[in-house]
Design a protein around this motif. Structure first.
Motif, mmCIF file in Angstrom:
data_model
loop_
_atom_site.group_PDB
_atom_site.id
_atom_site.type_symbol
_atom_site.label_atom_id
_atom_site.label_comp_id
_atom_site.label_asym_id
_atom_site.label_seq_id
_atom_site.Cartn_x
_atom_site.Cartn_y
_atom_site.Cartn_z
ATOM 1 N N PHE A 16 128.824 71.991 -25.967
ATOM 2 C CA PHE A 16 128.101 72.874 -26.825
ATOM 3 C C PHE A 16 127.907 72.652 -28.085
ATOM 4 C CE2 PHE A 16 126.950 77.144 -24.637
ATOM 5 C CZ PHE A 16 126.389 76.489 -23.381
ATOM 6 N N ARG A 17 129.022 72.035 -28.677
ATOM 7 C CA ARG A 17 129.054 71.665 -30.363
ATOM 8 C C ARG A 17 128.151 70.321 -30.229
ATOM 9 N NH1 ARG A 17 134.537 68.948 -32.103
ATOM 10 N NH2 ARG A 17 135.570 70.773 -31.318
ATOM 11 N N TRP A 18 127.617 69.733 -29.411
ATOM 12 C CA TRP A 18 126.624 68.701 -29.430
ATOM 13 C C TRP A 18 125.240 69.160 -29.383
ATOM 14 C CZ3 TRP A 18 127.628 63.993 -31.031
ATOM 15 C CH2 TRP A 18 129.128 63.682 -31.146
ATOM 16 N N GLN A 19 125.042 70.455 -29.353
ATOM 17 C CA GLN A 19 123.406 70.871 -29.267
ATOM 18 C C GLN A 19 123.012 70.695 -30.540
ATOM 19 O OE1 GLN A 19 123.717 75.123 -28.066
ATOM 20 N NE2 GLN A 19 124.644 74.752 -26.256
ATOM 21 N N ALA A 20 121.701 70.081 -30.682
ATOM 22 C CA ALA A 20 121.112 69.564 -32.032
ATOM 23 C C ALA A 20 121.008 70.706 -32.934
ATOM 24 C CB ALA A 20 119.559 69.237 -31.477
ATOM 25 N N PRO A 21 120.823 72.075 -32.739
ATOM 26 C CA PRO A 21 120.841 73.028 -33.662
ATOM 27 C C PRO A 21 122.150 73.244 -34.140
ATOM 28 C CG PRO A 21 119.661 73.949 -31.753
ATOM 29 C CD PRO A 21 120.216 72.575 -31.372
ATOM 30 N N ILE A 22 123.192 73.245 -33.449
ATOM 31 C CA ILE A 22 124.525 73.448 -33.941
ATOM 32 C C ILE A 22 124.929 72.339 -34.754
ATOM 33 C CG2 ILE A 22 127.086 73.582 -33.394
ATOM 34 C CD1 ILE A 22 125.282 76.012 -32.332
ATOM 35 N N LYS B 187 127.000 81.054 -51.607
ATOM 36 C CA LYS B 187 125.746 80.650 -52.507
ATOM 37 C C LYS B 187 124.539 80.975 -51.582
ATOM 38 C CE LYS B 187 127.263 76.763 -54.983
ATOM 39 N NZ LYS B 187 127.123 75.130 -55.061
ATOM 40 N N GLY B 188 124.978 81.473 -50.387
ATOM 41 C CA GLY B 188 123.567 81.731 -49.652
ATOM 42 C C GLY B 188 124.225 81.942 -48.077
ATOM 43 N N SER B 189 123.235 81.882 -47.280
ATOM 44 C CA SER B 189 123.192 81.968 -45.666
ATOM 45 C C SER B 189 122.410 81.173 -44.934
ATOM 46 C CB SER B 189 123.050 83.487 -45.500
ATOM 47 O OG SER B 189 121.692 83.687 -45.634
ATOM 48 N N VAL B 190 122.981 81.075 -43.731
ATOM 49 C CA VAL B 190 122.227 80.226 -42.717
ATOM 50 C C VAL B 190 122.432 80.865 -41.582
ATOM 51 C CG1 VAL B 190 124.139 78.622 -42.183
ATOM 52 C CG2 VAL B 190 122.017 77.858 -41.530
ATOM 53 N N ARG B 191 120.805 81.131 -40.702
ATOM 54 C CA ARG B 191 120.876 81.911 -39.542
ATOM 55 C C ARG B 191 120.402 80.967 -38.512
ATOM 56 N NH1 ARG B 191 116.728 85.341 -37.794
ATOM 57 N NH2 ARG B 191 115.843 85.201 -40.042
ATOM 58 N N LEU B 192 120.746 80.708 -37.477
ATOM 59 C CA LEU B 192 120.359 80.139 -36.158
ATOM 60 C C LEU B 192 119.883 81.074 -34.962
ATOM 61 C CD1 LEU B 192 119.580 77.504 -34.441
ATOM 62 C CD2 LEU B 192 122.178 77.612 -33.537
ATOM 63 N N TYR C 298 115.398 77.546 -31.813
ATOM 64 C CA TYR C 298 116.016 76.578 -32.584
ATOM 65 C C TYR C 298 115.655 76.678 -34.022
ATOM 66 C CZ TYR C 298 115.206 74.605 -27.911
ATOM 67 O OH TYR C 298 115.051 74.554 -26.562
ATOM 68 N N ARG C 299 115.340 77.694 -34.393
ATOM 69 C CA ARG C 299 114.799 77.992 -35.708
ATOM 70 C C ARG C 299 116.184 78.184 -36.689
ATOM 71 N NH1 ARG C 299 110.864 81.915 -34.030
ATOM 72 N NH2 ARG C 299 112.503 83.429 -34.685
ATOM 73 N N ILE C 300 116.142 77.508 -37.755
ATOM 74 C CA ILE C 300 117.335 77.689 -38.859
ATOM 75 C C ILE C 300 116.665 78.230 -40.203
ATOM 76 C CG2 ILE C 300 118.937 76.605 -40.012
ATOM 77 C CD1 ILE C 300 119.105 74.381 -37.603
ATOM 78 N N MET C 301 117.260 79.244 -40.724
ATOM 79 C CA MET C 301 116.628 79.820 -41.797
ATOM 80 C C MET C 301 117.935 79.615 -43.037
ATOM 81 S SD MET C 301 113.744 81.211 -41.895
ATOM 82 C CE MET C 301 113.966 81.823 -43.588
ATOM 83 N N TYR D 38 114.069 78.824 -46.823
ATOM 84 C CA TYR D 38 113.190 77.946 -46.066
ATOM 85 C C TYR D 38 113.812 77.843 -44.581
ATOM 86 C CZ TYR D 38 116.782 74.243 -46.684
ATOM 87 O OH TYR D 38 118.041 73.872 -46.526
ATOM 88 N N ARG D 39 112.747 77.212 -43.663
ATOM 89 C CA ARG D 39 113.089 77.141 -42.302
ATOM 90 C C ARG D 39 112.845 75.790 -41.676
ATOM 91 N NH1 ARG D 39 109.031 80.627 -38.410
ATOM 92 N NH2 ARG D 39 110.396 82.300 -39.429
ATOM 93 N N LYS D 40 113.991 75.632 -40.985
ATOM 94 C CA LYS D 40 113.805 74.131 -40.310
ATOM 95 C C LYS D 40 113.856 74.382 -38.796
ATOM 96 C CE LYS D 40 117.091 71.945 -43.232
ATOM 97 N NZ LYS D 40 117.170 70.461 -43.414
ATOM 98 N N VAL D 41 113.383 73.723 -38.063
ATOM 99 C CA VAL D 41 113.478 73.819 -36.339
ATOM 100 C C VAL D 41 114.153 72.409 -36.122
ATOM 101 C CG1 VAL D 41 112.133 73.959 -34.380
ATOM 102 C CG2 VAL D 41 111.196 75.008 -36.516
ATOM 103 N N ALA D 42 115.229 72.875 -35.338
ATOM 104 C CA ALA D 42 116.110 71.687 -34.730
ATOM 105 C C ALA D 42 115.984 71.434 -33.251
ATOM 106 C CB ALA D 42 117.592 71.939 -34.940
ATOM 107 N N THR D 43 114.883 71.046 -32.648
ATOM 108 C CA THR D 43 114.479 70.980 -31.285
ATOM 109 C C THR D 43 115.383 70.008 -30.707
ATOM 110 O OG1 THR D 43 112.285 71.620 -32.072
ATOM 111 C CG2 THR D 43 112.603 70.857 -29.715
ATOM 112 N N PRO D 44 116.023 70.149 -29.617
ATOM 113 C CA PRO D 44 116.548 68.956 -28.865
ATOM 114 C C PRO D 44 115.686 68.276 -28.232
ATOM 115 C CG PRO D 44 116.717 71.194 -27.516
ATOM 116 C CD PRO D 44 116.150 71.482 -29.172
#
Ligand SMILES: NC(=O)c1ccc[n+]([C@@H]2O[C@H](COP(=O)([O-])OP(=O)(O)OC[C@H]3O[C@@H](n4cnc5c(N)ncnc54)[C@H](O)[C@@H]3O)[C@@H](O)[C@H]2O)c1
Length: 346
Positions: free
Chosen positions: A126-132, A251-256, A260-263, A271-277
């Motif tokens: 699981f730690r190898w998932q792209a968004p993680i 300094k801030g936060s990160v939300r998955l 696969y959306r990362i805020m 800003y938003r990123k998308v970490a699609t596997p």
């Protein structure tokens, strides 16, 4: 060019069908034999993946085949038997999670491989998932400052017992099965835990073990982490097999989030990123994120075996994840905060 390694698989059940496909994505590893006590299953798996030899007895397979490593994809009850068999044949072994049914057995498995002088790895993907991985990179970049709080969520109503009926019969279910992953991700993101308190519940009356677990961990890094797991959660948006995260830093936060959306939010910007596997034809759409991560972890194992280096999830590393799993059960039973002892392996 790296040497091509020959390997065999023990266990041709549900998960092996994807694990073998994941191996076949990689250059440098060749599956030469499979084994399952069920003759038809072994034969069908060999045929499906174009593997020349199949067996119903693992010892017989190790006698006959010239192997560089074995990949053990049976259920938890046989992990010790097969890792120790591999050690007797001086073969490196990869073992599925959950690694062992208790800490003593895990110790014996590690010691057997140490004595044989061959590595033992745990397939903790699981730690190898792209968004993680992407969230970990954001944490490491310092963008959100020093993390102080983390929420790691795996809550679902996915009918997991349809594909894995054996899970319904386990006295210890969600912490051992999902907790192996979730608590490993907690370690991956925040380091080691100092203490924990766990509560468990069984909501589904037709299964033997707990299907809900809530764990509060105080990490040595200072992070307070809440890890929640459930297969009883009927939610507005089904998340399986995603792990959702919310990490707060100085300094801030990160939300998955879903899909696969990362805020990322800091005082200056959001800003938003998308970490699609990566997508694979053989992946089951219900498990695509997880199946993709299997290719990544297999590559880490292969590189380690070819170069004599350590992958991330050695058995010694996973011993600490397993310790969290079993200390969660102890905490739930004793209704106490458990202070974690330093593991004997380094
Ligand atoms: N990493 C993940 O995301 C993930 C997901 C699902 C399953 N898994 C893990 O994969 C492992 C296997 O799970 P599964 O769902 O494929 O189980 P399964 O029951 O479908 O398959 C296990 C296979 O092992 C065979 N087997 C058992 N004893 C044997 C023996 N003595 N000799 C030869 N073959 C034997 C069985 O006949 C069966 O075909 C488990 O440890 C599980 O936790 C991991």
């Amino acid at each position: 060019m790296s040497q091509e390694l020959s390997f065999a698989v023990i266990g041709c059940g549900f998960w092996a069908q994807y694990q073998i496909a994941a191996w076949q994505e990689l250059e440098g590893a060749k599956i030469v034999a499979v084994c399952d006590q069920d003759d038809e299953r072994a034969q069908q798996t060999a045929k499906k993946f174009g593997v020349s030899n199949y067996y119903t007895d693992a010892k017989n397979m190790l006698e006959q085949e010239s192997l560089d490593f074995v990949d053990i994809i049976t259920t938890i009850d046989t992990h010790a038997e097969f890792t120790q068999l591999a050690a007797r044949y001086q073969l490196p072994a990869i073992c599925q999670k959950p690694f062992a049914p208790d800490m003593d057995t895990a110790r014996q498995m590690i010691m057997a491989h140490r004595a044989a002088g061959v590595p033992l790895f745990v397939h903790e993907n699981f730690r190898w998932q792209a968004p993680i991985r992407r969230v970990k990179a954001i944490l490491d970049s310092g963008e959100i400052g020093q993390a102080f709080k983390g929420r790691v969520t795996f809550t679902s109503a996915f009918p997991v017992f349809d594909n894995q009926p054996n899970l319904a019969e386990l006295d210890r279910f969600i912490l051992a099965d999902v907790g192996s992953h979730t608590l490993d991700m907690v370690r991956f993101l925040f380091g080691e835990a100092a203490n924990l308190r766990c509560l468990t519940q069984r909501v589904n009356p037709t299964i033997s073990g707990e299907d809900v677990a809530n764990v509060l961990l105080e990490m040595h890094s200072g992070v307070h982490c809440y890890a929640e797991m459930s297969y009883a959660s009927v939610l507005e948006k089904e998340a399986f097999p995603h792990t959702l995260l919310l990490i707060e830093g100085s300094k801030g936060s990160v939300r998955l989030d879903h899909n696969y959306r990362i805020m990322v939010t800091t005082r200056e910007r959001s800003y938003r990123k998308v970490a699609t596997p990566k997508k694979y034809d053989w992946a089951n759409p219900d498990y695509a994120l997880v199946h993709s991560s299997m290719v990544n972890i297999n590559q880490d194992f292969l590189t380690a075996l070819q170069n004599g280096t350590k992958p991330e999830t050695t058995a010694i590393d996973n011993y600490r994840t397993l310790q969290l799993v079993y200390e969660c059960y102890r905490s739930a039973k004793m209704k106490q905060v458990i202070t974690l002892e330093e593991p004997i392996f380094s």
